[in-house]
Design a protein around this motif. Sequence first.
Motif, PDB file in Angstrom:
ATOM      1  N   ARG A 325       0.817  -1.225   0.000  1.00 50.81           N
ATOM      2  CA  ARG A 325       0.000   0.000   0.000  1.00 50.81           C
ATOM      3  C   ARG A 325       0.841   1.262   0.000  1.00 50.81           C
ATOM      4  NH1 ARG A 325      -3.334  -3.058   3.507  1.00 50.81           N
ATOM      5  NH2 ARG A 325      -2.162  -2.316   5.298  1.00 50.81           N
ATOM      6  N   HIS A 326       1.973   1.238   0.701  1.00 50.14           N
ATOM      7  CA  HIS A 326       2.689   2.485   0.970  1.00 50.14           C
ATOM      8  C   HIS A 326       4.027   2.603   0.247  1.00 50.14           C
ATOM      9  CE1 HIS A 326      -0.248   3.393   4.042  1.00 50.14           C
ATOM     10  NE2 HIS A 326       0.004   2.260   4.659  1.00 50.14           N
ATOM     11  N   VAL A 327       4.404   1.621  -0.553  1.00 45.45           N
ATOM     12  CA  VAL A 327       5.710   1.692  -1.209  1.00 45.45           C
ATOM     13  C   VAL A 327       5.776   2.911  -2.120  1.00 45.45           C
ATOM     14  CG1 VAL A 327       4.999   0.230  -3.155  1.00 45.45           C
ATOM     15  CG2 VAL A 327       7.414   0.364  -2.489  1.00 45.45           C
ATOM     16  N   HIS A 333       9.698   8.078   3.174  1.00 39.79           N
ATOM     17  CA  HIS A 333       8.246   8.241   3.123  1.00 39.79           C
ATOM     18  C   HIS A 333       7.548   6.898   3.311  1.00 39.79           C
ATOM     19  CE1 HIS A 333       8.669  12.181   0.583  1.00 39.79           C
ATOM     20  NE2 HIS A 333       9.177  12.278   1.786  1.00 39.79           N
ATOM     21  N   THR A 334       8.101   5.859   2.728  1.00 36.01           N
ATOM     22  CA  THR A 334       7.509   4.527   2.875  1.00 36.01           C
ATOM     23  C   THR A 334       7.511   4.088   4.333  1.00 36.01           C
ATOM     24  OG1 THR A 334       8.280   3.918   0.655  1.00 36.01           O
ATOM     25  CG2 THR A 334       7.660   2.128   2.149  1.00 36.01           C
ATOM     26  N   LEU A 335       8.657   4.242   5.010  1.00 33.22           N
ATOM     27  CA  LEU A 335       8.736   3.812   6.403  1.00 33.22           C
ATOM     28  C   LEU A 335       7.879   4.673   7.315  1.00 33.22           C
ATOM     29  CD1 LEU A 335      12.411   2.677   7.028  1.00 33.22           C
ATOM     30  CD2 LEU A 335      10.455   1.423   6.139  1.00 33.22           C
ATOM     31  N   ALA A 336       7.780   5.968   7.034  1.00 30.86           N
ATOM     32  CA  ALA A 336       6.932   6.837   7.846  1.00 30.86           C
ATOM     33  C   ALA A 336       5.476   6.391   7.758  1.00 30.86           C
ATOM     34  CB  ALA A 336       7.086   8.292   7.409  1.00 30.86           C
ATOM     35  N   ALA A 337       5.027   6.063   6.550  1.00 27.43           N
ATOM     36  CA  ALA A 337       3.646   5.601   6.383  1.00 27.43           C
ATOM     37  C   ALA A 337       3.428   4.251   7.051  1.00 27.43           C
ATOM     38  CB  ALA A 337       3.305   5.525   4.897  1.00 27.43           C
ATOM     39  N   LEU A 338       4.418   3.347   6.934  1.00 25.75           N
ATOM     40  CA  LEU A 338       4.302   2.046   7.579  1.00 25.75           C
ATOM     41  C   LEU A 338       4.236   2.179   9.095  1.00 25.75           C
ATOM     42  CD1 LEU A 338       6.749  -0.268   5.585  1.00 25.75           C
ATOM     43  CD2 LEU A 338       4.269  -0.490   5.761  1.00 25.75           C
ATOM     44  N   HIS A 339       5.089   3.035   9.646  1.00 26.05           N
ATOM     45  CA  HIS A 339       5.100   3.197  11.099  1.00 26.05           C
ATOM     46  C   HIS A 339       3.799   3.797  11.603  1.00 26.05           C
ATOM     47  CE1 HIS A 339       6.249   5.163  14.970  1.00 26.05           C
ATOM     48  NE2 HIS A 339       6.794   3.980  15.146  1.00 26.05           N
ATOM     49  N   ALA A 340       3.272   4.778  10.895  1.00 26.58           N
ATOM     50  CA  ALA A 340       1.998   5.371  11.302  1.00 26.58           C
ATOM     51  C   ALA A 340       0.879   4.332  11.269  1.00 26.58           C
ATOM     52  CB  ALA A 340       1.658   6.555  10.396  1.00 26.58           C
ATOM     53  N   GLU A 341       0.867   3.505  10.227  1.00 17.35           N
ATOM     54  CA  GLU A 341      -0.161   2.464  10.139  1.00 17.35           C
ATOM     55  C   GLU A 341       0.028   1.408  11.220  1.00 17.35           C
ATOM     56  OE1 GLU A 341      -1.972   0.910   6.244  1.00 17.35           O
ATOM     57  OE2 GLU A 341      -0.512  -0.641   6.791  1.00 17.35           O
ATOM     58  N   LEU A 342       1.295   1.092  11.535  1.00 21.04           N
ATOM     59  CA  LEU A 342       1.575   0.120  12.589  1.00 21.04           C
ATOM     60  C   LEU A 342       1.078   0.613  13.940  1.00 21.04           C
ATOM     61  CD1 LEU A 342       2.974  -2.525  13.460  1.00 21.04           C
ATOM     62  CD2 LEU A 342       5.091  -1.202  13.699  1.00 21.04           C
TER      63      LEU A 342
END
Length: 405
Positions: A325-327, A333-342
């Motif tokens: 979804r966030h790649v 930016h990818t990791l920021a989106a992953l962390h927020a979703e986590l």
Amino acid sequence: MSHARKHQHDHGPTPPEQPCGVAHLAACVPVLIVCAVALLAFVSGAGPSWLPLLAVGPALAAATSRPWGVLRIGFLAVALGAVLGARGGTSGREQAIVLSALAAVTLASSLASMLRGRRERVLAAVRSVAEAAQHALLKPVPATVGEFQVAVHYSAAAAEARIGGDLYALVPTPYGVRLIVGDVRGKGLPAVGTAALVLGVFREAAYDEPDLLDAVARIERSLARNLGPDDFVTAVVAGYPEAGRMEVVNCGHAPPLLVRDSEVTPVEPTHPAPPLGLRALTGETPTLQVLPFADGDQLLLYTDGVTEARNHSRDFYPLIEGVARHVSDVPSHTLAALHAELLAHVGGRLHDDAALLLLRKPAAVGSVPAPLNGRHLNDEGPGRFPGRGLQVPGEARRRIRDSNS
């Protein structure tokens, strides 16, 4: 080792300080309570019955105000208590008891506020030491290392210490960029000590050993000498020795995720190996996997604090779907989106250390993407692609590029 100051190699978010408006509101609540109790006592006409509730103000102030602030609120409570007692016709003996109780609660609350302030100062000192230890152990990773774009996100479960047993490192070496992501069994200072040992040996071995398997074996020998019989470290060690060739050694760790053309594929080990520190018990040795790694490809390494994070329904976080979804073309930016979703998945706070390291090979200016058929290179010989000639080693390519520039 909850690693999260905001920068490119994000270590996990730092708990935000309270805004001034929130702090002022919290300091006003005890005063409002005292005034509300006094108003009720005045309106109801049963002043003496409400007087003991005035002690709530200074007691609550101990959690939000400094000692002098607690004393001021206590003085206000005692003064209103005296006025309400006199107005309600309370006997001198009863009023003296109530006012003495209010004064005693105020003094005790002031002392509690003083002790709280000392504990907060000690905690601030511990946090600063923990942050210094974290930066010494988990060194900042720049946005670009060698030919790669890089982003790291680390969160420690122990929010006050901000450091734990997960580890990562990424270093440029004479044999290409090499990296490690691992997870130490256990928590606390012993886990931190083991993580420091692994990272120290890895950084030395990555520079000294031409063969990636020899570097892993060197870490194994060091852990065998220093760890207890029940201690171990799961880890993935990877290297990029030459163009288009990514080497991966998995020692009992979660499989990395290869992202190619928005497709996310777990890199499962062909021959599972035990975690570092347990080779003597099993006799099994890790194997080297070789992956085609072209321009635009990305490799995500992570720890089980990510994949084992559960929501209120006890469902694990779906990392593969989250990456799909966030790649993006910007790893941070990818990791920021992953962390927020986590964090949203777990309800705001992780209960285990979690590390994410994302590596992306950007397309070189004027380069033509190499044809890749998705096959492993193990049977093609070192440095060869299926259907292609011998490739120039990475170090030679760098020297040629430097001379041309």
